[in-house]
Design a protein around this motif. Structure first.
Motif, mmCIF file in Angstrom:
data_model
loop_
_atom_site.group_PDB
_atom_site.id
_atom_site.type_symbol
_atom_site.label_atom_id
_atom_site.label_comp_id
_atom_site.label_asym_id
_atom_site.label_seq_id
_atom_site.Cartn_x
_atom_site.Cartn_y
_atom_site.Cartn_z
ATOM 1 N N UNK A 189 0.848 -1.195 0.000
ATOM 2 C CA UNK A 189 0.000 0.000 0.000
ATOM 3 C C UNK A 189 0.886 1.249 0.000
ATOM 4 N N UNK A 242 1.779 3.417 2.296
ATOM 5 C CA UNK A 242 2.783 3.512 3.357
ATOM 6 C C UNK A 242 3.951 2.577 3.095
ATOM 7 N N UNK A 243 3.624 1.329 2.758
ATOM 8 C CA UNK A 243 4.686 0.341 2.517
ATOM 9 C C UNK A 243 5.612 0.810 1.404
ATOM 10 N N UNK A 255 6.246 3.855 0.349
ATOM 11 C CA UNK A 255 7.122 4.948 0.764
ATOM 12 C C UNK A 255 8.282 4.403 1.586
ATOM 13 N N UNK A 256 7.955 3.503 2.526
ATOM 14 C CA UNK A 256 9.003 2.937 3.375
ATOM 15 C C UNK A 256 10.044 2.220 2.523
ATOM 16 N N UNK A 265 12.140 4.702 0.332
ATOM 17 C CA UNK A 265 13.101 5.481 1.110
ATOM 18 C C UNK A 265 14.189 4.591 1.682
ATOM 19 N N UNK A 312 6.598 15.985 2.931
ATOM 20 C CA UNK A 312 7.565 15.146 3.639
ATOM 21 C C UNK A 312 8.758 14.807 2.748
ATOM 22 N N UNK A 319 2.174 12.629 8.368
ATOM 23 C CA UNK A 319 1.858 11.353 9.009
ATOM 24 C C UNK A 319 1.299 11.556 10.395
#
Lengths: 426, 290
Positions: free
Chosen positions: A67, A69-70, A72-73, A76, A97, A388
């Protein structure tokens, strides 16, 4: 130095391996998320291989990363560990961000020709709102959506309602919702009137309700929130009343991930959901369904949502140019039309709706145009500095109210105070 | 000679030591160092914060709620899954037909990846179309909004965790049961001891080393396993199921505040060390090692 040597080596090997290729390939890595139903990774893979066929000098590793969030993590983390990634599809609202941690470059710095500059202006302005900061374009719309109302026409018929007249206002939605709520012999509910998901992205749904009540949740600089304005409190109270006072919606949280299944199994007659679910609903509904714009109170409205293309800073000039080509391909009218038909996400430019494919599709299946028609009432999605954390304050407040732990006024007052404390630095 | 032996011993230990230092101790120290700074924001570089991150933890309502949730989560899952594990191990250790199939059945939940399991359970738990509410409805009870009601959400997570974990712990108990000395049981049979008496006075004490091992692991898992939160509740509704490790993740990757996340990590680390020490001290005295 080490990295460039590595890259040289890698290119050398690739060139060696493809002994018939006279040129060195540019290799791109991109991460992308999928947050709605359906086998969409296949669609993306297909588009990527079409691109590679047209541009044999560019190789693309498109990595599905979960998804928003995943993704982006993962993107990055890859950047931090020195693995190459030149572009990604990330949440449109992550722009502050991403700028804050200096990870992205504006497209203005990469475009060269007039044609490319004109391309930057070819998208729907509402979809560009989240991507433009300080007068520069940081995000190009790709998988973009608004919230729409799906409704079960068969259920409307059995309730004695006109299936071509979905609710247009908050009052109508309650009235119709009450007629559509079907109870069994023990007063248990067999079919609810309405479901608005309250997990996953509650702030997004709430953005729609607030806008319909003629309120915004934040300023465009992203350093002020307006959570406890009277109109905002009223909007949250209305949401709460849908399950409390009016009893057209179940109590407690309504799960984002399973809502579509609830609608398909006719456990709710209406649902608010991302337009990105449209094709999955169309393919799986065993009943006659319709799609409508969200109802209005003081005005109509929905926030836009979804993912934009971003270019990462840590890349060579060559890679940036290749990445730009890829983004242009993926958002070209033909591909946008293809993507829109495959998913239900919007065609991102007016031109995409002029393509033969999408024209024919919309003529045959009018719901596909609802999200586009709603765009003229749409606004930017909720996005601030420290997004966030601020988003979580709002999400928690919404959930506390919907679960009856706090009143709308209390919860939003406290969220507002905490948000202002965090944002006072900006 | 002795000197040589010493050197030899250190050389033998070196690979493990290097790995331990590189992946455990040095990261722990850098975490400590990292937790003493504010995050860099935009063009402002990271500033020294001293203990400010720890002080803000004291006022952080979500942290305290995650802390409480985690304690309840441990209390709710550890004893139950251990008791179930022991019961299942005793059951599949007895001479019954279809024993192998039963063992496999009990172990299956452990083999499935947590994320896959959570995706399946998400639909079990869904109020209108889920399995659990259909069962409740069929016996005339009204359904529960399992994951959406703050009073039930944490309990729902516990149920799934117990289902997932007890099969894993059963394996340890089963292995231990099979290595117990049969002579003692023969002696007990001669004395005509009741099965309950045998269990209480022989089996349970002999299993104590395993119990300690399982207990330590179960408690660690109660703080370490948060995979299912990503699918089932994301810590909601309103933090009703937020656990410490998930909150650390949120801070580091959702809020981009890796410094506060580092401070939280350190607190979690200290908490786990304290818990381990307490367990060893309490249980050690009751263990009979052979």
């Amino acid at each position: 130095m080490i990295r460039s040597t590595k890259r040289l080596l890698a290119t050398g090997f690739t060139a060696f391996a493809l002994s018939n290729a006279a040129y060195a390939q540019t290799e791109l890595t991109m991460f992308y998320p999928i947050s709605v139903g359906g086998p969409l990774t296949d669609v993306v893979d297909g588009m990527i291989s079409d691109f590679e066929a047209q541009h044999p000098d560019i190789k693309v590793n498109a990595i599905y990363a979960g998804n928003y969030n995943d993704t982006r993590v993962k993107a990055l983390a890859a950047l931090n560990s020195g693995q190459p990634a030149q572009l990604s599809v990330l949440f449109s609202i992550d722009v502050h961000e991403l700028m804050g941690i200096d990870a992205i470059v504006p497209f203005d710095e990469v475009v060269k020709t007039d044609d490319e500059r004109a391309w930057l202006d070819s998208f729907y302005p509402a979809l560009m709102e989240n991507g433009i900061v300080e007068n520069q374009v940081w995000g190009i719309p790709f998988q973009r959506s608004t919230i729409v109302m799906y409704y079960n026409k068969d259920a409307f018929r059995s309730a004695g309602l006109d299936p071509e007249q979905p609710p247009k206002s908050w009052e109508e939605m309650v009235e119709m919702g009450q007629k559509l709520t079907v109870r069994g012999s023990n007063n248990e509910v067999n079919q609810w009137g309405l479901m608005i998901p309250s997990t996953g992205y509650p702030y997004w749904m709430f953005g729609a309700l607030a806008m319909q009540n003629d309120e915004v949740l934040m300023n465009s600089e992203g350093n002020k929130t307006y959570f406890n304005n009277p109109g905002v409190v009223e909007a949250l109270t209305y949401w709460q009343d849908l399950s409390g006072k009016y009893a057209v919606m179940p109590q407690g949280m309504i799960e984002w991930g399973t809502l579509r299944q609830n609608f398909l199994e006719q456990k709710t007659a209406m649902m608010w959901h991302s337009t990105g679910n449209l094709t999955a609903v169309k393919d799986n509904a065993s009943f006659d369904f319709g799609v409508a714009m969200l109802p209005e109170n003081k005005r109509p409205g929905s926030p836009t949502g979804g993912g934009n293309f971003y270019l990462f800073k840590d890349s060579s000039e060559e890679e940036r140019r290749a990445a730009l080509q890829l983004v242009r391909f993926m958002t070209s009218p033909e591909q946008a039309a293809h993507w829109s038909i495959a998913t239900g996400y919007m065609g991102v430019s007016p031109e995409s709706y002029e393509t033969e494919a999408l024209k024919a599709y919309v003529a045959d299946f009018p719901p596909a145009a609802v999200a586009r028609d709603q765009l003229k009432y749409a606004t930017a999605e909720f996005s601030t500095h420290e997004s966030g954390r601020i988003r979580k304050l709002l999400d928690d407040a919404i959930q506390a109210v919907l679960n009856g732990q706090q009143s709308a006024q209390e919860a939003l007052d406290s969220a507002q105070n905490q948000a202002q404390r965090i944002l006072s630095r900006y | 000679m002795n000197r040589f032996n010493q050197l030899y011993a250190w050389l033998m230990l070196l690979p493990a030591l290097v790995l331990l230092l590189a992946f455990t101790h040095i990261p722990a120290l850098t975490t400590l160092w990292h937790s003493l700074f504010f995050p860099a924001r935009g063009r402002n570089p990271s500033e020294f914060a001293g203990l400010e991150n720890y002080r803000s933890m004291l006022d952080d309502a979500v942290f305290w709620q995650a802390f409480h949730n985690n304690l309840w989560y441990a209390i709710g899952t550890v004893p139950t899954s251990m008791a179930l594990a022991l019961a299942m191990a005793l059951w599949v250790n007895s001479k019954i037909s279809g024993r192998a199939a039963l063992r496999l059945a009990y172990f299956t939940p452990t083999m499935l990846p947590m994320i896959a399991v959570a995706n399946i359970w998400l639909f079990f738990y869904t109020p209108e179309i889920g399995l659990f509410n259909k069962i409740l409805n069929s016996v005339g009870l009204t359904g529960i909004n399992w994951l959406g009601d703050p009073n039930w959400a944490l309990i729902s997570l516990m149920l799934m965790t117990i289902w997932k974990e007890s099969g894993f712990f059963m394996i340890f108990y089963l292995a231990a049961l099979q290595s117990l000395n049969k002579d003692i049981y023969a002696a007990a049979a001669v004395e005509n001891a009741s099965p309950l008496y045998v269990f209480r006075r022989i089996t349970l004490p002999l299993l104590m080393p395993t119990t300690l091992f399982v207990l330590v692991n179960a408690v660690l898992n109660a703080f370490k396993l948060v995979d299912h939160l990503f699918i089932l509740t994301k810590g909601g509704p309103n933090n009703a199921t937020n656990l410490l490790l998930y909150y650390i993740y949120e801070n580091a990757f959702s809020f981009f505040d890796s410094n506060y996340a580092a401070a939280l990590t350190l607190v979690l680390l200290i908490l786990l060390i304290l818990l381990a020490v307490v367990q060893f001290l309490l249980v050690e005295r009751r263990i009979h090692y052979r």
